[in-house]
Write an enzyme that holds these catalytic residues in place. Structure first.
Site, PDB file in Angstrom:
ATOM      1  N   SER A 289      22.654 -46.118  54.425  1.00 21.41           N
ATOM      2  CA  SER A 289      23.450 -47.118  53.765  1.00 21.41           C
ATOM      3  C   SER A 289      24.951 -46.890  53.891  1.00 21.41           C
ATOM      4  O   SER A 289      25.725 -47.830  53.681  1.00 21.41           O
ATOM      5  CB  SER A 289      23.077 -47.173  52.287  1.00 21.41           C
ATOM      6  OG  SER A 289      23.401 -45.957  51.642  1.00 21.41           O
TER       7      SER A 289
ATOM      8  N   SER B  53      21.104 -41.636  54.100  1.00 19.25           N
ATOM      9  CA  SER B  53      22.249 -42.548  54.200  1.00 19.25           C
ATOM     10  C   SER B  53      23.528 -41.962  54.767  1.00 19.25           C
ATOM     11  O   SER B  53      24.441 -42.712  55.095  1.00 19.25           O
ATOM     12  CB  SER B  53      22.550 -43.151  52.836  1.00 19.25           C
ATOM     13  OG  SER B  53      21.662 -44.206  52.630  1.00 19.25           O
TER      14      SER B  53
ATOM     15  N   LYS C 169      32.776 -43.929  50.273  1.00 13.00           N
ATOM     16  CA  LYS C 169      31.685 -44.894  50.094  1.00 13.00           C
ATOM     17  C   LYS C 169      31.855 -45.551  48.733  1.00 13.00           C
ATOM     18  O   LYS C 169      32.167 -44.866  47.741  1.00 13.00           O
ATOM     19  CB  LYS C 169      30.345 -44.149  50.182  1.00 13.00           C
ATOM     20  CG  LYS C 169      29.131 -45.062  50.180  1.00 13.00           C
ATOM     21  CD  LYS C 169      27.863 -44.235  50.397  1.00 13.00           C
ATOM     22  CE  LYS C 169      26.617 -45.089  50.454  1.00 13.00           C
ATOM     23  NZ  LYS C 169      25.385 -44.283  50.675  1.00 13.00           N
TER      24      LYS C 169
HETATM   25  N1  GLN Z   1      17.296 -46.108  53.530  1.00 12.86           N
HETATM   26  C1  GLN Z   1      16.918 -45.315  52.397  1.00 12.86           C
HETATM   27  C2  GLN Z   1      16.709 -46.186  51.185  1.00 12.86           C
HETATM   28  O1  GLN Z   1      16.915 -47.341  51.276  1.00 12.86           O
HETATM   29  C3  GLN Z   1      17.941 -44.255  52.127  1.00 12.86           C
HETATM   30  C4  GLN Z   1      19.144 -44.719  51.439  1.00 12.86           C
HETATM   31  C5  GLN Z   1      20.100 -43.647  51.027  1.00 12.86           C
HETATM   32  O2  GLN Z   1      20.016 -42.504  51.469  1.00 12.86           O
HETATM   33  N2  GLN Z   1      20.985 -44.013  50.099  1.00 12.86           N
HETATM   34  O3  GLN Z   1      16.319 -45.743  50.156  1.00 12.86           O
END
Ligand code: GLN
Length: 481
Positions: A155, A179, A80
């Protein structure tokens, strides 16, 4: 024998060690796969095929000279793009880090390289990890390989899509509020968010550091164990990291007490509910005891997550002033009284929204009304969960309350987007481990089951996931790409 690029990590290492194929042959097959599908899926922000092939040749040379090729010798890993990789561009899918080449490797990257893994490139995400679809990437969205008109989740959307399509053997994502699990579920692969502290966060570019962990996304539970053991451990660079005992694949399963969380299942779409219930039946088949329970304070999880995550984000992102690292700003814009604001306009809309919310909830006057209250609710939830774990070994529910959806469906309404995370944020708030396992499809769209355990009880997650994986037989490779 399956095609080379379809092999799992443990099969790749075994194949190379038995001389069935070379690391170079294997890596070339993965690169060919990328050439075939990448224009449709768009998992990568940066691809480094040349460096990967050079590393593969090095492994082959070592093998010829009878040297150890490492536990991950020849395995290709996609990373990532918010995990620092020395001399490989690391953008966080943000324009603000467009030209950033880290001068050091994150601890997890060092562990991977020390064990012979090949870093193939950097995978797409929502900018700084904020989002659930990869639509907030400032480069391009990634597509769901099971249906290209749909989002892959986020994400770590690039991680989920690349592993599902065979563009890499395994990937490393990060999970602040879901994510890893969201894209793994939407792309029908396995994803693990480990216990807070099991893995060093050194080199992970912080979004909300009290909540996030790095973790593996793979095509099997066995591969998850392989990667987890290699990247876990105490690290002098991260004071929150701890040592833990290695995880094993056991073929005998204890009689676990499992409880499904009523609120998580009730709040889900019918199709998701049906599939999760039928997978839950399998728990009885594999000899577990199955119950239904309620979490009293569950409705506090999402508001407290978004309050705390935004507060931490506003503080963590304050460092992007474009002085120590950044992008090329036209010379005309270098004015002493407007420089920082001009620079910070380059954040995307969602990131700016989080910074604004975060600064607001931390400001004097609102600090105790919002931030402190969210902290208290987080403790309350954690206590309630730990109490439940005294009675039950594992808590389960759908990973995502809905099926993958089309591009554009939620992007205009932040609240709609935030609601998608309702089932996953709980594990981050409590710091507990959680895994998602593919359990079926509806209209060709994947559904995942989430299993949570008490802190550092990953072994239980793996035992039950391994047993379930062997019972549930579903299509592994998307036929579209
Ligand atoms: N969708 C969640 C957020 O926007 C989780 C994102 C993540 O785990 N990096 O904060």
């Amino acid at each position: 024998m399956p095609k080379l690029q379809d092999l799992q990590a443990h099969e790749v290492v075994q194949g190379i060690k038995e001389g069935l194929f070379t690391a170079e042959e294997y890596v070339s097959s993965v690169i060919n796969r990328i050439e075939d599908v990448e224009s449709k899926v768009r998992s990568f922000i940066t691809l480094d095929s040349e460096r990967a092939l050079t590393s593969a040749k090095l492994i082959d040379r070592k093998f010829k000279e009878k040297e150890d090729i490492g536990q991950l010798g020849g395995v290709t890993v996609g990373i990532k793009d918010n995990i620092s990789t020395k001399d490989i561009r690391t953008t966080c899918a943000s324009k603000i880090l467009e030209d950033y080449f880290p001068s050091y490797d994150a601890t997890v990257i060092r562990h991977l390289k020390d064990n012979g893994a090949i870093i193939l490139g950097k995978l797409n995400l929502d900018e700084f990890g904020m989002g659930s679809t990869t639509e907030y990437s400032r480069y391009h969205p990634t597509h769901n390989p099971w249906n290209l008109d749909y989002v892959p989740g986020g994400s770590s959307g690039g991680c989920g899509a690349a592993v599902a399509t065979g563009e890499c053997t395994v990937s490393l994502g990060s999970d602040t509020g879901g994510s890893i699990r969201c894209p793994a579920s939407f792309c029908s692969v396995v994803g693990l968010k480990p216990t807070y502290g099991r893995i060093s966060r050194y080199g992970l570019i912080s979004y909300a550091n009290s909540l996030e962990q790095i973790g593996p996304i793979c095509r099997s539970v066995k591969d998850i164990v392989m990667i987890l053991n290699i990247i876990s451990g105490k690290d002098i660079h991260d004071n929150t990291s701890m040592s833990s005992s290695p995880i094993t694949i056991n073929n005998k399963l204890d009689k676990f007490d499992i409880a499904i969380i009523k609120e998580l299942i009730d709040g889900s779409d019918l199709e998701v509910r049906k599939t999760v219930y039928s997978a839950s039946e399998k728990f009885k088949e594999i000899g577990c005891i199955y119950n239904e329970i309620s979490i009293k304070n569950l409705h506090y999880a999402l508001p407290s997550y978004y309050t705390l995550a935004s507060a931490e984000a506003s503080s963590n992102l304050a460092r992007y002033d474009n002085i120590r690292y950044g992008f090329d700003l036209p010379i005309a814009e270098y004015k002493w009284d407007t420089y920082f604001s001009n620079v910070r306009k380059n954040f995307g809309e969602e990131v700016k929204r989080r910074i604004l919310i975060g600064s607001y909830v931390l400001s004097s006057g609102y600090y105790s009304k919002y931030y402190l209250k969210a902290r208290r609710l987080r403790s309350l939830l954690k206590l309630e969960l730990l109490k439940l774990f005294k009675k039950y070994d594992l808590l389960i529910g759908p990973t995502m309350p809905i099926l993958p959806f089309k591009f554009g469906e939620k992007i205009d309404d932040p609240i709609k987007m935030y609601l998608v995370d309702i089932n996953t944020v709980l594990a981050n708030l409590a710091g507990i481990p959680a895994i998602t396992l593919p359990i079926g499809f509806s209209n060709g769209l994947p559904i995942g089951l989430q299993i949570m355990a008490a802190p550092f009880e990953e072994q239980k997650l793996i035992d039950v996931s391994n047993a379930l994986e062997n019972t549930i037989n579903i299509q592994r490779r998307p036929s579209l790409v």
